[in-house]
Write an enzyme that holds these catalytic residues in place. Structure first.
Site, PDB file in Angstrom:
ATOM      1  N   HIS A   1      44.194  44.798  48.642  1.00 41.93           N
ATOM      2  CA  HIS A   1      44.541  44.937  47.221  1.00 41.93           C
ATOM      3  C   HIS A   1      43.594  45.903  46.538  1.00 41.93           C
ATOM      4  O   HIS A   1      42.400  45.930  46.800  1.00 41.93           O
ATOM      5  CB  HIS A   1      44.533  43.575  46.512  1.00 41.93           C
ATOM      6  CG  HIS A   1      43.287  42.783  46.724  1.00 41.93           C
ATOM      7  ND1 HIS A   1      43.078  41.976  47.821  1.00 41.93           N
ATOM      8  CD2 HIS A   1      42.166  42.668  45.977  1.00 41.93           C
ATOM      9  CE1 HIS A   1      41.904  41.394  47.738  1.00 41.93           C
ATOM     10  NE2 HIS A   1      41.317  41.803  46.636  1.00 41.93           N
TER      11      HIS A   1
HETATM   12  P1  AMP Z   1      38.548  40.487  46.050  1.00 44.98           P
HETATM   13  O1  AMP Z   1      37.178  39.972  45.962  1.00 44.98           O
HETATM   14  O2  AMP Z   1      38.626  41.975  46.084  1.00 44.98           O
HETATM   15  O3  AMP Z   1      39.314  39.829  47.161  1.00 44.98           O
HETATM   16  O4  AMP Z   1      39.268  40.089  44.721  1.00 44.98           O
HETATM   17  C1  AMP Z   1      40.197  39.083  44.658  1.00 44.98           C
HETATM   18  C2  AMP Z   1      40.672  39.037  43.268  1.00 44.98           C
HETATM   19  O5  AMP Z   1      41.792  38.187  43.239  1.00 44.98           O
HETATM   20  C3  AMP Z   1      39.658  38.480  42.310  1.00 44.98           C
HETATM   21  O6  AMP Z   1      39.450  39.408  41.277  1.00 44.98           O
HETATM   22  C4  AMP Z   1      40.290  37.193  41.806  1.00 44.98           C
HETATM   23  O7  AMP Z   1      40.011  37.006  40.457  1.00 44.98           O
HETATM   24  C5  AMP Z   1      41.764  37.451  42.046  1.00 44.98           C
HETATM   25  N1  AMP Z   1      42.597  36.297  42.311  1.00 44.98           N
HETATM   26  C6  AMP Z   1      42.294  35.175  42.949  1.00 44.98           C
HETATM   27  N2  AMP Z   1      43.377  34.367  43.058  1.00 44.98           N
HETATM   28  C7  AMP Z   1      44.391  35.017  42.481  1.00 44.98           C
HETATM   29  C8  AMP Z   1      45.759  34.727  42.264  1.00 44.98           C
HETATM   30  N3  AMP Z   1      46.297  33.590  42.689  1.00 44.98           N
HETATM   31  N4  AMP Z   1      46.515  35.628  41.600  1.00 44.98           N
HETATM   32  C9  AMP Z   1      45.961  36.783  41.168  1.00 44.98           C
HETATM   33  N5  AMP Z   1      44.681  37.104  41.337  1.00 44.98           N
HETATM   34  C10 AMP Z   1      43.901  36.252  41.993  1.00 44.98           C
END
Ligand code: AMP
Length: 764
Positions: free
Chosen positions: A661
């Site tokens: 992502h």
């Molecule tokens: P990363 O550390 O790059 O994996 O970032 C993951 C991101 O996903 C973080 O910014 C979280 O706040 C976000 N996140 C966690 N759970 C969800 C979810 N169910 N829907 C959308 N974003 C999420």
């Protein structure tokens, strides 16, 4: 030999109001106390306050009295408290223990990690709050460790968790992160290797006047030897051993007073079983469909015996809601006679929809004794599971199959919106239909047990194959185990395969890639919550056991269930239409659930097997470009609405959530979700890789250079514009809200910052 150690949490329904707790961290500098607190706080729904003497005086070092005062005030406000200081001797702890009272329990979490590790971490770290780093740290760590005095229940703790390696720490982290505002944890001492256990139990019995079954103490060691089962942070309730097969009960033991349940486990050297993929299943066809119990128990044990070894260290758990369940006791006895390893198969008394929240047993997959229409209703397990899972299960089930034949099973990935997912950690429900011997139900077999046994055997086989497929999908089986499973197809393949095509690679090449990839990833533990603050880099997790190179899910620890949400959305965006801002063949765009700035989007890649940037190769260049372009389009859209925004697009070197992502994040960082140093540093150090740089690197070298260095996340806080150091997050936030210094030159180049056209050319 009957043994019972009860660790039963108080049933939730009986509580009306949560109890705040004080958790006293005990550990040398460098043992990971602050990280532990920060990670729990980042993912917990319980309000926590971390009290650290190094920062208690307005971001500066203060006194113990200040710590005590602020702890008492937090408790008064109903908040739970971490006491983040070394607390290595009894005297140091004594005053904090006085914070306890009938309404406030005091726990200890002991981070008893190897001295060498603590020393090297303390020496290497930078930006430590107490400035204990570099050369002087080694001497201090050594000195402190010499005085170390382990906490005991007799000091007044109600619960002590000993962590002797990183997987213990992870398990403890999971336990405290999952502790909601109304939850309580069982009392007792967990995870201590040394045999003090017996003494501790004696003390508890004396202090709590708990009537411990006579054989508990003498059996404490046999648990360790016969189970080779270390203490896990899993709330494993009462433990009754029959020969070597166990039975756990999710209900409070009659002998113990409510809230005074007790457990003392010994810690072995095995990795925690707590994270092992686990299938909880009810007995099929014996209740409503009236299948003969003797015959059914023979079949269960027979099929379980066949599968336990194929499933690596994944666990199978036969569950019944009743203590008096005849089928449970038959199966238990027969399994014991066959010497089935009790860490791979056991029985459990509890509600299958509340195994974790009430029973304390983590099961990522549960089976449903379904009806042929795959519809809610009826009674028993089917009604209970559909009720507990909410409408999400019905929708997800429909996507997989419309009906079910006797003997077949269908695997249904559970949407993260389901309470069973969020509360219990269930990622899949497997519906299974058994034979019917009840004349009052359709398709009765009229006592034809030849056919009946055949169908029942087929039903369990389909079920376990389905479970195996969920493990394989998550890349959790060793290649060796996979070979076993692959060579054994059941009669229920049509439905099982039908379900899997959507979730697991169904061609050899892809599957191989996934397993290799998983093997690679297994060296890192994805053991944490939804945010980078909870991400645990490799060096903090411990490596895969070298002696266990037949790595499987439990040992290798893949992504935790909480880390799957983005993956699920990317794989099934239609089910998550409500959260998706844009869906295309290649990407899904959604708002970050915990935005760290006014505008914070995620652009998810939709390719299966592309979990993170480390998986990206030149083949993905076009996809990365698409992600970038989509991210840019959304940033531009927001800039039209608010020209003052400035965006950065990029990836975390080590993401906490599965599925590649791209973060599209505005540079105001004006968000209540930005709470921790790690949050800030994940977006404002080299840990954050700008999308433009990733594109260039992948195009030139076929991969991006990751900066998965843990120390980046614990670096001192610096303003992203003027680079001034800030002592803590509140001060940083207040500073950045006013700082108008230009961004550093590195960010001004190469379109790393995205501005409104009217601001182009102005130094942002
Ligand atoms: P990363 O550390 O790059 O994996 O970032 C993951 C991101 O996903 C973080 O910014 C979280 O706040 C976000 N996140 C966690 N759970 C969800 C979810 N169910 N829907 C959308 N974003 C999420």
């Amino acid at each position: 030999m009957e043994m019972e150690i009860d660790d039963t949490p108080k049933p939730k329904g009986e509580e009306t109001k949560g109890k705040p707790i004080v958790v006293i961290l005990v550990g040398a500098p460098g043992s990971g106390k602050s990280t532990f607190c920060e990670q729990v706080m980042a993912s917990s729904t319980r309000p926590w306050v971390r009290i650290c003497q190094d920062t208690i005086g307005n971001g500066k070092s203060g006194t113990k009295a200040q710590c005590l005062k602020s702890a008492a005030s937090a408790l008064n406000d109903g908040k739970s408290v971490f006491i983040d200081r070394c607390n290595l001797d009894r005297e140091q702890r004594a005053e904090f223990l006085k914070l306890g009272n009938p309404n406030v329990d005091v726990h200890a979490v002991v981070l008893d990690l190897p001295a060498k590790l603590c020393t090297s971490r303390s020496v290497k770290r930078t930006g430590h709050e107490g400035n204990l780093q570099g050369g002087k740290a080694a001497a201090v760590v050594n000195r402190m460790l010499q005085k170390k005095e382990f906490p005991k229940l007799s000091e007044g703790f109600t619960r002590i968790t000993f962590c002797q390696n990183e997987s213990d720490v992870q398990a403890a982290h999971n336990t405290y992160s999952a502790l909601g505002p109304l939850d309580t944890l069982p009392n007792g001492s967990f995870g201590q290797k040394n045999p003090d256990a017996k003494i501790q139990l004696g003390i508890m019995r004396f202090l709590k006047k708990v009537e411990v079954p006579a054989n508990t103490v003498s059996d404490a060691n046999s648990i360790q030897s016969s189970v080779s089962h270390k203490n896990t942070e899993e709330k494993q309730p009462s433990y009754k051993g029959h020969n070597n097969i166990s039975s756990f009960s999710g209900n409070a033991s009659k002998e113990l007073k409510e809230g005074e349940n007790l457990a003392v486990y010994s810690s072995g050297s095995h990795a925690s079983l707590n994270n092992a993929p686990t299938l909880a299943f009810p007995s099929i066809s014996t209740s409503d469909f009236q299948f003969n119990l003797e015959k059914a128990s023979d079949i269960i044990v027979e099929v379980v015996e066949e599968y336990v070894n194929k499933l690596g260290s994944a666990r199978l758990v036969l569950v019944d809601v009743s203590h008096k369940s005849k089928i449970l006791s038959l199966v238990k006895t027969k399994a014991a006679q066959k010497n089935i390893e009790l860490n791979k198969f056991f029985t459990f008394v509890g509600d299958i929809t509340k195994l974790y929240s009430v029973g304390g047993l983590r099961c990522n997959v549960i089976a449903n004794a379904a009806n042929w229409r795959l519809k809610p209703g009826g009674g028993g397990v089917n009604a209970a599971i559909f009720n507990a899972a909410g409408p999400a299960l019905e929708v997800a089930t429909k996507e997989q199959a419309k009906s079910l034949h006797p003997g077949k099973a269908v695997v249904v990935p559970l949407p993260s919106t389901s309470p069973l997912f969020s509360r219990e950690g269930v990622t899949h429900v497997i519906h299974v239909l058994g034979p019917n011997m009840n004349q009052h139900r359709p398709n009765c077999l009229n006592n034809d047990y030849i056919k009946g046994c055949q169908i029942l055997r087929e039903a369990y086989t389909s079920l376990f194959e389905g479970f195996a497929s969920t493990i394989k999908t998550q890349g959790k089986l060793a290649k060796v185990s996979n070979e076993n499973l692959d060579s054994n197809s059941s009669g229920a393949q049509e439905v099982i395969e039908g379900a899997n095509t959507k979730h697991s690679p169904n061609n050899d090449q892809k599957s191989k890639r996934e397993h290799e990839h998983e093997y690679d990833r297994s060296k890192k533990c994805k053991g944490s919550q939804d945010e980078i603050g909870a991400n645990i880099p490799e060096s903090k997790i411990g490596k895969v056991d070298k002696n266990n190179d037949k790595i499987d899910g439990s040992m290798a620890k893949a992504w935790g269930s909480w880390a799957q949400a983005l993956h699920k959305i990317a794989m099934h965006p239609q089910i998550h239409k409500d959260v998706a801002l844009e869906i295309s063949d290649d990407v899904v765009v959604l708002n970050d659930l915990y935005p760290k700035a006014r505008r914070h989007l995620l652009v998810l890649a939709r390719s299966e097997g592309l979990d993170r940037l480390a998986d990206v190769s030149k083949d993905h260049l076009q996809l990365l470009k698409t992600m970038h372009d989509v991210g840019l389009k959304w940033a531009e859209k927001f800039l039209q609405e608010d020209v003052s925004l400035i965006f950065r697009l990029g990836y975390h070197s080590v993401p906490s959530m599965r599925q590649l992502h791209l973060h599209v994040i505005s540079q105001d960082f004006d968000s209540k979700n930005l709470k921790h140093k790690k949050h800030w540093n994940s977006f404002n150090t080299a840990f954050f890789l700008d999308s433009v740089d990733v594109l260039e690197e992948v195009s030139c070298h076929g991969k991006a250079t990751l900066r998965d260095d843990e120390s980046l996340l614990s670096m001192e806080l610096r303003c992203h514009r003027c680079r001034s150091a800030q002592p803590n997050i509140p001060r940083l936030k207040s500073h950045i809200s006013n700082c108008r210094a230009p961004f550093p030159p590195s960010l001004l180049q190469n379109s790393r910052l995205v501005l409104a056209p009217c601001n182009a050319g102005i130094d942002p």
